[in-house]
Structure formats: structure tokens, C-alpha cells
Design a protein around this motif. Structure first.
Motif, PDB file in Angstrom:
ATOM      1  N   HIS A 228      -7.732   4.106  -9.609  1.00 41.64           N
ATOM      2  CA  HIS A 228      -7.717   3.065  -9.545  1.00 41.64           C
ATOM      3  C   HIS A 228      -6.678   2.171  -8.618  1.00 41.64           C
ATOM      4  CE1 HIS A 228      -9.420  -0.809 -10.170  1.00 41.64           C
ATOM      5  NE2 HIS A 228      -8.436  -1.318 -10.400  1.00 41.64           N
ATOM      6  N   PRO A 229      -5.504   2.534  -8.754  1.00 40.42           N
ATOM      7  CA  PRO A 229      -4.681   1.857  -7.457  1.00 40.42           C
ATOM      8  C   PRO A 229      -5.140   2.448  -5.977  1.00 40.42           C
ATOM      9  CG  PRO A 229      -3.148   2.751  -9.290  1.00 40.42           C
ATOM     10  CD  PRO A 229      -4.527   3.230  -9.676  1.00 40.42           C
ATOM     11  N   ALA A 230      -5.795   3.763  -6.015  1.00 38.09           N
ATOM     12  CA  ALA A 230      -6.371   3.983  -4.782  1.00 38.09           C
ATOM     13  C   ALA A 230      -7.286   3.011  -4.144  1.00 38.09           C
ATOM     14  CB  ALA A 230      -6.968   5.478  -4.874  1.00 38.09           C
ATOM     15  N   VAL A 231      -7.763   2.285  -5.214  1.00 31.79           N
ATOM     16  CA  VAL A 231      -8.823   1.251  -4.618  1.00 31.79           C
ATOM     17  C   VAL A 231      -7.916   0.274  -4.030  1.00 31.79           C
ATOM     18  CG1 VAL A 231     -10.416  -0.702  -5.341  1.00 31.79           C
ATOM     19  CG2 VAL A 231     -10.425   1.604  -6.476  1.00 31.79           C
ATOM     20  N   TYR A 232      -6.958  -0.151  -4.246  1.00 32.30           N
ATOM     21  CA  TYR A 232      -5.809  -0.939  -3.641  1.00 32.30           C
ATOM     22  C   TYR A 232      -5.346  -0.303  -2.415  1.00 32.30           C
ATOM     23  CZ  TYR A 232      -7.074  -3.483  -7.686  1.00 32.30           C
ATOM     24  OH  TYR A 232      -7.757  -3.915  -8.813  1.00 32.30           O
ATOM     25  N   ILE A 233      -5.237   1.043  -2.291  1.00 27.94           N
ATOM     26  CA  ILE A 233      -4.784   1.476  -1.070  1.00 27.94           C
ATOM     27  C   ILE A 233      -5.678   1.378  -0.092  1.00 27.94           C
ATOM     28  CG2 ILE A 233      -4.469   3.825   0.104  1.00 27.94           C
ATOM     29  CD1 ILE A 233      -3.258   4.791  -2.646  1.00 27.94           C
TER      30      ILE A 233
ATOM     31  N   THR B  85       0.872  -1.064  -0.084  1.00 29.47           N
ATOM     32  CA  THR B  85      -0.005   0.177   0.077  1.00 29.47           C
ATOM     33  C   THR B  85       0.924   1.267   0.104  1.00 29.47           C
ATOM     34  OG1 THR B  85      -1.576  -1.182   1.314  1.00 29.47           O
ATOM     35  CG2 THR B  85      -1.954   1.236   1.255  1.00 29.47           C
ATOM     36  N   ALA B  86       1.899   1.329   0.969  1.00 28.56           N
ATOM     37  CA  ALA B  86       2.859   2.558   0.903  1.00 28.56           C
ATOM     38  C   ALA B  86       3.414   2.752  -0.530  1.00 28.56           C
ATOM     39  CB  ALA B  86       3.805   2.154   2.066  1.00 28.56           C
ATOM     40  N   TRP B  87       3.691   1.782  -0.939  1.00 29.67           N
ATOM     41  CA  TRP B  87       4.359   2.004  -2.540  1.00 29.67           C
ATOM     42  C   TRP B  87       3.256   2.670  -3.382  1.00 29.67           C
ATOM     43  CZ3 TRP B  87       8.891   2.722  -3.746  1.00 29.67           C
ATOM     44  CH2 TRP B  87      10.102   2.099  -3.173  1.00 29.67           C
ATOM     45  N   ILE B  88       2.096   2.183  -3.282  1.00 29.96           N
ATOM     46  CA  ILE B  88       0.972   2.857  -4.203  1.00 29.96           C
ATOM     47  C   ILE B  88       0.781   4.276  -3.800  1.00 29.96           C
ATOM     48  CG2 ILE B  88      -1.187   2.728  -5.179  1.00 29.96           C
ATOM     49  CD1 ILE B  88      -1.349  -0.298  -4.195  1.00 29.96           C
ATOM     50  N   GLN B  89       0.741   4.543  -2.416  1.00 27.94           N
ATOM     51  CA  GLN B  89       0.722   5.740  -1.913  1.00 27.94           C
ATOM     52  C   GLN B  89       1.604   6.720  -2.475  1.00 27.94           C
ATOM     53  OE1 GLN B  89       0.574   4.698   2.404  1.00 27.94           O
ATOM     54  NE2 GLN B  89      -1.456   5.914   2.454  1.00 27.94           N
TER      55      GLN B  89
END
Lengths: 538, 94
Positions: A258-263, A209-213
């Protein structure tokens, strides 16, 4: 594990008196646990605000025609409901509250790598919220664009778009700094002996998650600034008349969102893993597969944003590529679900409230995931695009998935955080009510969407009336149950402290220290000499 | 944790990097006069990426840092490159 025996109790982080006392002792504290609670209370406040807005929206939809508000008020309400729930509740989600609380403890550290930056992140979070709030009550009124701020409408509307996107921009900084803090903490501050593959799986999910953020949030930050520039300086990034392209906005927005959904969902999956392992009284099945699936979801999740844009006028080739990539995400997601099931198989399952919450998560998340396949496939998506089917799917994933996992985590770690226990009976009844209310609210929307009811309208055709009435009644059951759940937890805060160091028989590090933890978590940094979730290590 | 050693670049290498960056800037301007259609943008971005890589490697000392940091930065840039390429797919085939 060795080196962590506590024979006497130090003052807990709740009792500890530092340089400042009272409220200042909280808002100026750099202790990760106090900051976690600042996030937790702020998020719950915003969640309740968003819930009230949702209830009013459902009330408007109880019957065809205008009921309690007109179209402009309805447009503003769904926009602010989305902004609040997305940016102020579920994107910080489990990472900001439970991640902040648990990362240092679960990896055997005294705090995060940058405690002051951590507090600053919370201030940015509140600053972003205040800016959005000012945007609602000033100028030409709250934005009416939907939380997605799609161009070209967000460039044309007279409502207060600029302040809202700027508020979201500031919130993005909070998210980026939290992600950065977590990555450095996980890399640099693990206790001796805790290799990457000895980390609890909640930590793996937070790492992904942190990498996506860190990597995706700047994209939406820039996009929001481009909207501001288009509105204030008339540049025309997204205006075809000036050589711009409104579809570019959608690309840029969804590259983040969309990556935010994975956040939102990755930490939820991590917390559910912890709960299932603890209450199955077994070692986790497929540790490495679950850990790697978190990273795989984070990576593949980057490349699928176009499935939000199948009807936007995007090229045929791009639609096919995005549809194919979207189906790939199902693989790591399914790996998690199969491993959870395999972990429970032949386990000595203990039916405590957090376990029931985790089961509710799996059931609802599976419905959300499977309906996602309908939206990920180009041909079926075109049929249901911009209908309430999408709203139902989204709520099954984000509320039924991440939201329920948030409460599952709260019930699981509550004794650790506060050293007290809530009424298990009320927690179970609250969940039953929520489960019934949730499905009654959102399940009819799948059918309504297939029947062609568009989203984001305050009115609808008479043939949609019965299912909408059912959905509104469901929203009342859901809201009442949520109040029961939250009141149960708040009441327990006032209860007498009990011996709560390890009420569930957990095996990760947080269950080996006292509840609530002391200021620096460990009197002595532990040395890890066993695999995670090993039964014999307890 | 291994002790971090500071790398001191020579004047020669600094000047070489500077000259390369100037040359690439000139190339960015020159290439706009060559008609490549949509690939003009791709060429400009490619040159800008090479320039950024040189700055990262030499001026920001990534070349002399630990492998793990080089890996992380490369991974991040690779993800961005893929994201941009996929976006361009839409524009090329629309």
C-alpha cells in the motif's frame, strides 16, 4: 539567486566525452542525468511490453468464451502484465527517472550524494528485470498467481514463482538504495541558502517517497524470501497445516504494497505541482500545506494497508480501524487538489501541452480517488471486492494518475533534458486520444464490477458482453494514442537543437541553466536568496 | 557542518551493557515458561526491542550522536512499532 551566470556554453551531458565513449559512456556513467535517462528508456521499454500484454488481455475479453488464449495463458498474462507495470515501470516511476535528473539540479548540486551507488541501483533494477524474464521463459512457465503472489496459492502452484519473487526482491534493493541516495542528497547537498522550505515542491514529494522506499521495501523483501523459504524448505510460515497463517502473508505484502502506491503517486503529485505553478504564472498557493501533505500522505499511507484485506477473514476490529485510517488519507490528498485549484485561480494560465496533461491527471485522479472511498468503506468494499471495479479504480489511480503524470513530466522537462521541442499539436492530439481511450477502457469496468463481474477470469457471463466490447475498443484507442505520443517525443530527439533554456517561463533552478545541462549542471554552485516560485526572481 | 567528534566508551559501560543484554536474553527464555497467551509473543518482542535499543544507543553510539539521527531512528522504530501493533490487533480480536 546569485552566482549562476553562464555566458558561454559547456558541452552538455549528452555530448560530454569522459573516460568511456559510445554505449560504455552511458552504462558506466555515474552522472545522475545519464543514469536518469537509462532509467527512462528502460522504464518506457517495460511500459510498452506491459501495454502489449494488456492489449492482448483486453482482446481475449472482447467477447464471452475463449478467443485468443486459454485460462492458464490468461492467468500468466495478467500476472506478468502486473509484474512488469508495477515493479518495472511505475514503482521506479517518476522518482528513478525525473527524480534522478532533477533532484541535484533543483537543489543546486552537481550530482547526487552517492553517484556510484546510483549507477549500481540501475544495475540492480536491470538484474531484477532479467531474473523476472528468466522466470517467465524457464522452468514450468510464467507465474499465474497475480502480481500479489498471495499465499497459499503461490506456495502450491507449479509455475515459476520462486524466480519471479526473487526478481522482485532484487528490484526492492534498487528501490531502497535509490531512496537512501535521495534522502542523503536532499539533506546534505542543498545549495547555500536553500532551506527545507525553499525547496521546490517536487523535491518535497520525492523526499516523502524516498522515506517510504527506505522503510517499507524491506518488509516486502522479507515477505518474498519467506515465500521462497516456504516453497523450497517447506517451513510453513503461511501454511495453516504447519501452524502458519495465509492472512499473515497479506498483512506483510500490503504493509509494503500500500505505501508503494504512494511511492508511485507522490512524485507524480510533485511533478503536477511544478507544472501547475509554472503555467499558472502565479506563486504556488499553500506551499507549506502542499509540502507537509506529502509527508502526511507518506506517514498515514503506512497505516492503511488492511483495506486490501476486508474480506480476507481479518478481525472485525481490525477492519474498522483500517477503514477509519483509510479515510484519513483523503485529507492530505484533498489539500493538494485544493491548493492546485487555488494556484490556478486568477492565474494567467498558459495552455501548453504539459498543462493539459496535468489537467487530465487531476480529472482522472479525482475519479480514482473518489472510487477509492467506495473501496475504503468496509460495507461497500465487500460488495465490489475482487470484481473488475477494483481493477478500474487501480488503473485510474496508477495509470491515469501516476502514468499520465509521468508523461506530463516528460512533456514538461523534455526541452530541459534534450534541448529540443516536440510538436505541441501532436502532443495535444495524443493526449485527447489517450484521455478518450483511457476512459472508454476503464470506465465500463466500474459498471461491470458493480454488476458482479469478477476480476482475473478469461471468460465471463453473456450479460457483461457489451461493456467488455466497449472496453476493448477503448484499449485500442488508448494504445494508438500512446504510440502517437511516444513517436512524437522520439521524433523530436532527432530534430535540430533550439534555444530551450526556459521555454515555459519556469522559476525553479533547472530553468536557470542551459538545456541540455552541462555535466556538472552549474559552473558555480548558486546561492539561493529568494523563496521558491517567486515571480520577481526570474 | 559541525565537526564530528568520536566518543570513546569506557570498559565499565561496555561490560554493563553486555551484562544487561545477557540478562535480557535469560529473561526471554524464562518468560516462555510463564503462560501469557498471545502476550508471550508481545513480551518476547518487547524484550528484543529493548535489547536492540541498547545496542543502537551504546554499541552503535546513537546516544552520543547528533539529535537529528536519534530523532530519525526513533521515528522509524515508532512507525514499525505501530505497524506491528496494528497487525496484532487483527490476531487478538479475530
Amino acid at each position: 539567486m546569485t552566482g549562476n551566470t553562464s555566458t558561454h556554453r559547456l558541452p552538455s551531458y549528452l555530448e560530454y566525452q569522459g573516460k568511456y565513449t559510445g554505449i560504455l559512456g552511458w552504462i558506466l556513467s555515474t552522472d545522475h542525468k545519464r543514469i536518469a535517462l537509462l532509467y527512462l528508456y528502460s522504464q518506457l521499454f517495460f511500459f510498452l511490453a506491459g501495454l502489449v500484454m494488456g492489449i492482448f488481455m483486453k482482446l481475449e475479453l472482447i467477447a464471452p468464451g475463449q478467443q485468443i488464449m486459454g485460462p492458464q495463458a490468461y492467468n500468466a498474462l495478467f500476472t506478468v502484465h502486473g509484474l512488469t507495470m508495477i515493479f518495472l515501470f511505475i514503482i521506479p516511476g517518476l522518482a528513478a527517472s525525473f527524480g534522478n535528473f532533477m533532484i541535484p539540479i533543483m537543489i543546486g548540486a552537481k550530482d547526487v550524494a552517492f553517484p556510484k551507488l546510483n549507477l549500481f541501483s540501475w544495475y540492480l533494477f536491470i538484474a531484477g528485470a532479467v531474473i523476472i524474464l528468466i522466470g517467465i521463459f524457464s522452468g514450468d512457465g510464467p507465474p499465474d498467481t497475480g502480481w500479489t503472489f498471495y499465499a497459499p496459492y503461490s506456495l502450491k502452484t507449479n509455475t515459476n514463482v520462486v524466480l519471479s519473487v526473487f526478481g522482485a526482491f532484487v528490484l526492492g534493493f534498487s528501490s531502497i538504495l535509490t531512496g537512501l541516495n535521495f534522502i542523503v542528497t536532499i539533506h546534505r547537498m542543498r545549495a547555500p541558502g536553500m532551506g527545507f522550505f525553499r525547496m521546490p515542491l517536487f523535491i518535497w514529494s520525492l523526499y516523502g517517497t524516498a522515506w517510504i522506499q527506505l522503510l517499507a521495501t524491506p518488509v516486502v523483501g522479507i515477505t518474498f524470501l519467506m515465500v521462497v523459504a516456504d516453497r523450497m524448505l517447506d517451513i510453513g510460515f503461511f501454511d495453516p497445516a504447519k501452524g502458519g497463517d495465509p492472512v499473515l502473508y497479506q498483512h506483510l505484502f500490503w504493509i509494503y504494497s500500500h505505501p508503494a502506491v504512494y511511492i508511485m503517486i507522490l512524485p507524480a503529485m510533485g511533478a503536477i505541482t511544478e507544472i501547475i505553478v509554472t503555467f499558472s504564472r502565479r506563486t504556488v498557493f499553500g506551499y507549506k500545506a502542499i509540502a507537509m501533505s506529502s509527508l502526511a500522505i507518506a506517514f498515514v499511507g503506512y497505516l492503511v494497508w488492511g483495506h486490501h484485506m476486508f474480506t480476507s477473514g481479518m478481525s472485525e476490529t481490525a477492519r474498522l480501524v483500517f477503514s477509519f485510517l483509510t479515510f484519513l488519507v483523503a485529507i492530505p490528498s484533498a489539500i493538494k487538489v485544493f491548493n492546485w485549484t487555488a494556484t490556478m485561480y486568477k492565474g494567467s494560465i498558459s495552455l501548453e501541452p504539459p498543462f493539459w496533461w496535468a489537467m487530465a491527471f487531476i480529472f482522472i485522479f479525482m475519479i480514482g480517488g473518489l472510487t477509492g472511498l467506495i473501496l475504503g468503506s468496509v460495507s461497500t468494499d465487500v460488495h465490489v471486492h475482487d470484481t473488475v471495479f477494483v481493477v478500474a479504480h487501480f488503473h485510474y489511480i496508477v495509470f491515469g494518475g501516476a502514468g499520465i503524470a509521468f508523461f506530463a513530466a516528460l512533456h514538461y522537462w523534455y526541452p530541459k533534458m534534450f534541448g529540443k521541442m516536440y510538436s505541441k499539436k501532436i502532443a495535444n492530439w495524443g493526449l485527447i486520444g489517450l484521455f478518450v481511450g483511457f476512459n472508454t477502457t476503464y470506465m465500463p469496468m466500474f459498471f461491470l464490477g458493480f454488476m458482479g463481474m469478477p476480476r482475473r477470469y478469461y471468460d465471463y457471463l453473456p450479460q457483461f458482453a457489451d461493456l467488455n466490447l466497449l472496453s476493448t475498443v477503448g484499449s485500442w484507442i488508448m494504445a494508438a494514442s500512446l504510440i502517437v505520443v511516444i513517436v512524437n517525443l522520439l521524433r523530436a530527439r532527432k530534430g535540430t537543437p533550439e534555444e530551450m533554456d526556459d521555454p515555459w517561463g519556469g522559476r525553479t533552478l533547472e530553468w536557470k541553466i542551459e538545456s541540455p545541462p552541462s555535466l556538472e549542471n552549474f559552473e558555480e554552485i548558486p546561492v539561493i536568496d529568494s523563496e521558491p516560485y517567486e515571480l520577481k526572481s526570474k | 557542518m559541525s565537526e564530528h567528534k568520536n566518543h570513546i566508551s569506557t570498559y565499565k559501560s561496555q561490560i554493563l551493557v553486555l551484562l544487561t543484554l545477557i540478562m535480557l536474553t535469560v529473561l526471554t527464555v524464562v518468560i516462555t515458561s510463564v503462560h501469557l497467551g498471545p502476550f508471550n509473543t508481545a513480551a518476547a518482542m518487547l524484550i528484543a526491542s529493548v535489547k536492540a535499543a541498547i545496542v543502537l544507543l551504546y554499541f552503535m553510539h546513537l546516544k552520543f550522536d547528533e539529535k537529528i539521527y536519534r530523532f530519525m531512528v526513533t521515528l522509524v522504530l515508532a512507525i514499525y512499532a505501530v505497524v506491528i501493533i496494528i497487525t496484532f490487533f487483527d490476531y487478538l480480536y479475530r
